[in-house]
Motif scaffolding. Structure first.
Motif, PDB file in Angstrom:
ATOM      1  N   TRP A   1       0.846  -1.209   0.000  1.00  0.00           N
ATOM      2  CA  TRP A   1       0.000   0.000   0.000  1.00  0.00           C
ATOM      3  C   TRP A   1       0.876   1.252   0.000  1.00  0.00           C
ATOM      4  O   TRP A   1       0.691   2.160  -0.819  1.00  0.00           O
ATOM      5  CB  TRP A   1      -0.937  -0.029   1.210  1.00  0.00           C
TER       6      TRP A   1
ATOM      7  N   ASP B   1       1.329  -8.773  -1.262  1.00  0.00           N
ATOM      8  CA  ASP B   1      -0.060  -8.317  -1.238  1.00  0.00           C
ATOM      9  C   ASP B   1      -0.137  -6.936  -1.873  1.00  0.00           C
ATOM     10  O   ASP B   1       0.633  -6.042  -1.525  1.00  0.00           O
ATOM     11  CB  ASP B   1      -0.571  -8.245   0.208  1.00  0.00           C
TER      12      ASP B   1
ATOM     13  N   SER C   1     -11.631  -9.849   2.164  1.00  0.00           N
ATOM     14  CA  SER C   1     -10.962  -8.967   3.102  1.00  0.00           C
ATOM     15  C   SER C   1     -11.988  -8.049   3.766  1.00  0.00           C
ATOM     16  O   SER C   1     -12.899  -7.548   3.091  1.00  0.00           O
ATOM     17  CB  SER C   1      -9.926  -8.137   2.340  1.00  0.00           C
ATOM     18  N   ASN C   2     -11.823  -7.850   5.054  1.00  0.00           N
ATOM     19  CA  ASN C   2     -12.731  -6.978   5.812  1.00  0.00           C
ATOM     20  C   ASN C   2     -14.162  -7.507   5.832  1.00  0.00           C
ATOM     21  O   ASN C   2     -15.115  -6.737   5.941  1.00  0.00           O
ATOM     22  CB  ASN C   2     -12.713  -5.548   5.238  1.00  0.00           C
TER      23      ASN C   2
ATOM     24  N   LEU D   1       2.350  -3.538  11.428  1.00  0.00           N
ATOM     25  CA  LEU D   1       3.084  -2.590  12.282  1.00  0.00           C
ATOM     26  C   LEU D   1       2.216  -1.396  12.670  1.00  0.00           C
ATOM     27  O   LEU D   1       2.723  -0.367  13.116  1.00  0.00           O
ATOM     28  CB  LEU D   1       4.356  -2.103  11.567  1.00  0.00           C
TER      29      LEU D   1
ATOM     30  N   ARG E   1       0.613   0.728  10.847  1.00  0.00           N
ATOM     31  CA  ARG E   1       1.005   1.876  10.012  1.00  0.00           C
ATOM     32  C   ARG E   1       2.291   2.550  10.503  1.00  0.00           C
ATOM     33  O   ARG E   1       2.437   3.762  10.490  1.00  0.00           O
ATOM     34  CB  ARG E   1      -0.165   2.867   9.888  1.00  0.00           C
TER      35      ARG E   1
ATOM     36  N   ARG F   1      10.118   3.602  15.219  1.00  0.00           N
ATOM     37  CA  ARG F   1      10.702   4.817  14.645  1.00  0.00           C
ATOM     38  C   ARG F   1       9.971   6.092  15.070  1.00  0.00           C
ATOM     39  O   ARG F   1      10.536   7.185  15.032  1.00  0.00           O
ATOM     40  CB  ARG F   1      10.664   4.716  13.104  1.00  0.00           C
TER      41      ARG F   1
ATOM     42  N   GLY G   1       4.180  -3.689   5.549  1.00  0.00           N
ATOM     43  CA  GLY G   1       4.345  -2.665   4.519  1.00  0.00           C
ATOM     44  C   GLY G   1       5.715  -2.033   4.653  1.00  0.00           C
ATOM     45  O   GLY G   1       6.008  -1.399   5.650  1.00  0.00           O
TER      46      GLY G   1
ATOM     47  N   ARG H   1       8.829   0.266   2.497  1.00  0.00           N
ATOM     48  CA  ARG H   1       9.058   1.111   1.310  1.00  0.00           C
ATOM     49  C   ARG H   1      10.484   1.045   0.804  1.00  0.00           C
ATOM     50  O   ARG H   1      10.776   1.510  -0.285  1.00  0.00           O
ATOM     51  CB  ARG H   1       8.867   2.572   1.675  1.00  0.00           C
TER      52      ARG H   1
ATOM     53  N   GLN I   1      14.173  -1.112   5.356  1.00  0.00           N
ATOM     54  CA  GLN I   1      13.077  -1.382   6.306  1.00  0.00           C
ATOM     55  C   GLN I   1      12.848  -2.887   6.479  1.00  0.00           C
ATOM     56  O   GLN I   1      12.347  -3.325   7.507  1.00  0.00           O
ATOM     57  CB  GLN I   1      11.790  -0.685   5.856  1.00  0.00           C
TER      58      GLN I   1
END
Ligand code: NAP
Length: 334
Positions: A21, A52, A155-156, A206, A208, A214, A279, A281, A285
């Motif tokens: 995402w 995903d 999902s959801n 995590l 978000r 961090r 997620g 980037r 990470q």
């Protein structure tokens, strides 16, 4: 009436999945495409075999980057691509659309962007209250029978919605929000999944980034980053969550010589979740991935963690703010 089976397709993927995402950029303050491609490649090199993604992540950007990275790397066959359908966007606004026509159109767009002729796991992103679940399920089943998609996910979805879906088509995977701070599915989806032997992918592993370790009181988010409006990142509550992260980090170091990030991911896996979606980037990470394997959290440790959370987070809030709206009636008619 079709079989309710969840087992005729076996989904085998790594227990850590790469979530894309934030790589899509939209609602995350933008993306760096070169870093994104490097991250996807690094994930595969580090043994992650589940990616995903979704059309709505960057309105096609995340899927395109996944397709590009896997094609350049020659890695398509080694990876389980889990993408989604059932959201639509117009003039920058996202809303739900689980109509058969939308699913049929989306799958073609996803195949093109992902540079593939099949999708390993095709998930309905959100249930659409304007379209009977059974209709969405029938459209998914057609794709499954054709072999365009190899497994079906939802999902959801609530257990009731999953039941209705399964009266028409098999469901092979569930995807729901789940992390140390967001545990709503423990009351409904997880017991349902356990009863029916269904694998669960936990998203927002995590929270978000909150559980990465961090975040600081003065961390700033720029552009359209959704954390500017995420209720956990607002004053008062943000302080509580940061104090909980600090306490969890202390516990992780003292008990295991690990960081809070490793603890957060390990905790999800030890709750019996099939895969935690992380997620990331940048390749950096993903560097701590080695810290997640080779140890386990026993019942005592989990009790200690629950105590920390209960003592510090006195005003918890869930991930509901992320739910996209249904279409208005006018749009349905059009
Ligand atoms: P997440 O995994 O909880 O957090 C992602 C953020 O964590 C990254 O953007 C990054 O923040 C930060 N992060 C990751 N590794 C880090 C590290 N080593 N050090 C510091 N920060 C780190 O949230 P998510 O991306 O929302 O959820 C994971 C995946 O689940 C998504 O990508 C998506 O595939 C899936 N998902 C599905 C749904 C659904 O409705 N089905 C909804 C949400 C998510 P910065 O941006 O600050 O670098």
């Amino acid at each position: 009436m079709r079989p309710k089976g969840g087992s005729e397709t076996v989904v085998i993927s790594s227990r850590i999945g790469l979530g894309t995402w934030s790589i899509g950029g939209l609602m995350w303050g933008g993306t760096d495409r070169a870093d994104a491609v490097k991250t996807i490649r690094a994930a595969v090199e580090r043994g992650i075999t589940l990616i995903d993604t979704a059309p709505v992540y960057g309105f096609g950007t995340a899927e395109e980057l996944v397709g590009r990275a896997l094609a350049e790397h020659g890695a398509r066959e080694h990876v389980v691509i889990a993408t989604k359908a059932g959201l639509r966007w117009r003039a920058g606004s996202v809303y739900r659309d689980g109509s058969p026509a939308r699913i049929r159109a989306e799958v073609e767009d996803s195949l093109r962007r992902l540079r593939t002729d099949y999708i390993d796991i095709y998930q309905v992103h959100w249930p659409d209250p304007r379209v009977p679940v059974e209709k969405t399920a029938a459209a998914m089943y057609t794709l499954y029978e054709r072999g365009t998609i190899r497994a079906i996910g939802v999902s959801n979805f609530s257990p009731l919605e999953i039941e209705r879906f399964r009266s028409v088509a098999p469901v092979h995977v569930l995807q729901s929000p789940y992390n140390l701070f967001e545990r709503g599915i423990e009351h409904d989806v997880l017991p349902y999944a356990e009863r029916h032997g269904l694998p669960v992918f936990a998203y927002g592993a995590l929270c978000r980034g909150l559980l990465s370790g961090r975040m600081r009181p003065d961390t700033k988010f720029t552009g359209d980053d959704l954390r500017q409006s995420d209720p956990k990142f607002q004053p008062r509550r943000y302080g509580q969550y940061l104090r909980a992260v600090a306490a969890l980090d202390r516990f992780a170091h003292e008990a295991y010589g690990k960081t809070v990030l490793a603890l957060a991911l390990r905790w999800i896996l030890d709750q019996g979740i099939s895969s935690a979606l992380w997620g990331a980037r940048t390749p950096e990470q993903l560097a701590p991935i080695g810290d997640i394997v080779g140890w386990r959290l026993g019942p005592e440790a989990r009790k200690t963690i629950d105590g920390i959370l209960k003592d510090i987070i006195t005003d918890p809030v869930g991930p509901e703010f992320m739910a996209p709206p249904a279409r208005d009636r006018q749009k349905v008619a059009s």
